[in-house]
Design an enzyme around this catalytic site. Sequence first.
Site, PDB file in Angstrom:
ATOM      1  N   ARG A  55      32.395   6.909  41.476  1.00  0.00           N
ATOM      2  CA  ARG A  55      32.298   6.235  42.683  1.00  0.00           C
ATOM      3  C   ARG A  55      30.527   5.995  42.760  1.00  0.00           C
ATOM      4  NH1 ARG A  55      28.887   9.640  43.859  1.00  0.00           N
ATOM      5  NH2 ARG A  55      28.579   8.698  45.836  1.00  0.00           N
ATOM      6  N   GLY A  56      30.070   5.109  44.063  1.00  0.00           N
ATOM      7  CA  GLY A  56      28.579   5.234  43.995  1.00  0.00           C
ATOM      8  C   GLY A  56      28.667   3.802  43.424  1.00  0.00           C
ATOM      9  N   ALA A  57      27.454   2.932  43.665  1.00  0.00           N
ATOM     10  CA  ALA A  57      27.526   1.404  43.465  1.00  0.00           C
ATOM     11  C   ALA A  57      27.212   1.225  42.032  1.00  0.00           C
ATOM     12  CB  ALA A  57      26.202   0.630  44.334  1.00  0.00           C
ATOM     13  N   ARG A  98      37.367  -2.124  44.708  1.00  0.00           N
ATOM     14  CA  ARG A  98      36.551  -1.697  46.073  1.00  0.00           C
ATOM     15  C   ARG A  98      35.677  -2.947  46.663  1.00  0.00           C
ATOM     16  NH1 ARG A  98      33.898   3.845  46.347  1.00  0.00           N
ATOM     17  NH2 ARG A  98      34.162   3.338  48.508  1.00  0.00           N
ATOM     18  N   GLN A 210      30.903  13.617  50.338  1.00  0.00           N
ATOM     19  CA  GLN A 210      29.971  13.163  49.227  1.00  0.00           C
ATOM     20  C   GLN A 210      28.520  14.028  49.120  1.00  0.00           C
ATOM     21  OE1 GLN A 210      31.190  10.646  50.824  1.00  0.00           O
ATOM     22  NE2 GLN A 210      31.991   9.039  49.446  1.00  0.00           N
ATOM     23  N   ASP A 251      24.733   0.151  48.996  1.00  0.00           N
ATOM     24  CA  ASP A 251      25.903  -0.283  48.272  1.00  0.00           C
ATOM     25  C   ASP A 251      25.897  -1.970  48.015  1.00  0.00           C
ATOM     26  OD1 ASP A 251      27.863   1.972  47.961  1.00  0.00           O
ATOM     27  OD2 ASP A 251      26.928   2.295  49.753  1.00  0.00           O
ATOM     28  N   ASN A 261      25.112   1.072  53.365  1.00  0.00           N
ATOM     29  CA  ASN A 261      25.209   2.300  52.851  1.00  0.00           C
ATOM     30  C   ASN A 261      26.617   3.139  53.590  1.00  0.00           C
ATOM     31  OD1 ASN A 261      24.277   3.863  50.862  1.00  0.00           O
ATOM     32  ND2 ASN A 261      23.783   5.268  52.437  1.00  0.00           N
ATOM     33  N   LYS A 262      26.630   4.095  52.978  1.00  0.00           N
ATOM     34  CA  LYS A 262      27.790   4.912  53.447  1.00  0.00           C
ATOM     35  C   LYS A 262      27.667   5.163  54.873  1.00  0.00           C
ATOM     36  CE  LYS A 262      30.244   6.486  51.507  1.00  0.00           C
ATOM     37  NZ  LYS A 262      31.749   5.769  51.274  1.00  0.00           N
TER      38      LYS A 262
END
Length: 377
Positions: A55-57, A98, A210, A251, A261-262
């Site tokens: 995960r993570g952009a 995603r 996370q 992201d 972002n998150k």
Amino acid sequence: MKVEGRHFRTIWTEGEGPQERLRIIDQTALPHEFRILDLHSVADVCRAIREMWVRGAGLIGATAAWGVWVAAREAAHLPADEFAVRMAMSMEALRVTRPTASNLVWALQRQQKALAGLSGAEAVAAAHAEAQAIADEDAEFCRRIGEHGKRIIEAIAAKKPGQTVNILTHCNAGWLAFVDWGSALSPVYAAFDAGIPVHVWVDETRPRNQGASLTAWELGQHGVPHSLIADNTGGHLMQHGMVDMVITGADRVTRCGDAANKIGTYLKALAAADNGVPFYVALPSSTFDFALRDGVREIPIEERSADEVRVMTGALLDGDGQAGQGTASVLICPENTGARNWAFDVTPARLISGIITERGVCAASEDGVLGLYPEQR
Ligand code: MRU
């Protein structure tokens, strides 16, 4: 970056020729277990992205790029016209895993260009070369983000000689979210390695934690001092002068500087603005979506399973409070309580002090962004 002193990237291949295989660190097992998985098929790669083994952009983009190589290998025996159809289907399967991070579509578009008109072994070789180039570029761009961001931390340190610079971050935008180094944490690593005293406030980052599981783990591996805090603590710390700056990742960022972002990042930006704390967003160019202007209206926000809010997973403790007894999931609400789970929010550019990229630091505005990326005018 190093794990127990050994250098790792988050995704890589091992072996030669037909034996070459795609490997990842399973991020759903961290921090309690360091587990490496092989992704054998496009279906495996799609599942790894969707279920957030990776995960993570930046890492989502790199994984999709390697997924195209896996797809080309699977389809290499087909005649050119069937190969093209199969590749289009595989790329679509990867694209829909995603929706929010720009890097996914960006990586697939690069692969599409690299493979144009090719099939069979030629296409496999081209997909491999492009995936490797995307992964190497991601690592190098993140390293440069670290150098540019370090200067901001240096400037803050110069104003408080002999004291620690306290940096708050949300979610995980460290090396685990990219191929190496990370975006938000890369300046922290660069500053720490240069001997600047830094300490990181790590938001736990509900619902998937996370921050607690990944950011705390990777900062610990690097030896960077940090403290885990509950998600709602940041505003209080800012009111009491305990945060010198906030750095988050992103992201997807529009050409005008609005940053997805998150979930929860927007609230941190509001608190930072109210308290005069500089709020920076760090990202490589692959995270910009230059086609968009208004992030709140235009950036697609992923909604994930309600169970990520209702259920928490962690290590079991023995009677002395020691881990090592395996992990378990627990329900944290009444059995029949429904939940909603938006994974990201958008911080408007007006709340962002600056954007840190591989090309330098710019204002969060169309002029600022296009000043660094004039080819996007
Ligand atoms: O849902 P995730 O873990 O893939 O979300 C991405 C993130 O970790 C954060 O939003 C991060 O700050 C940006 S990705 C570099």
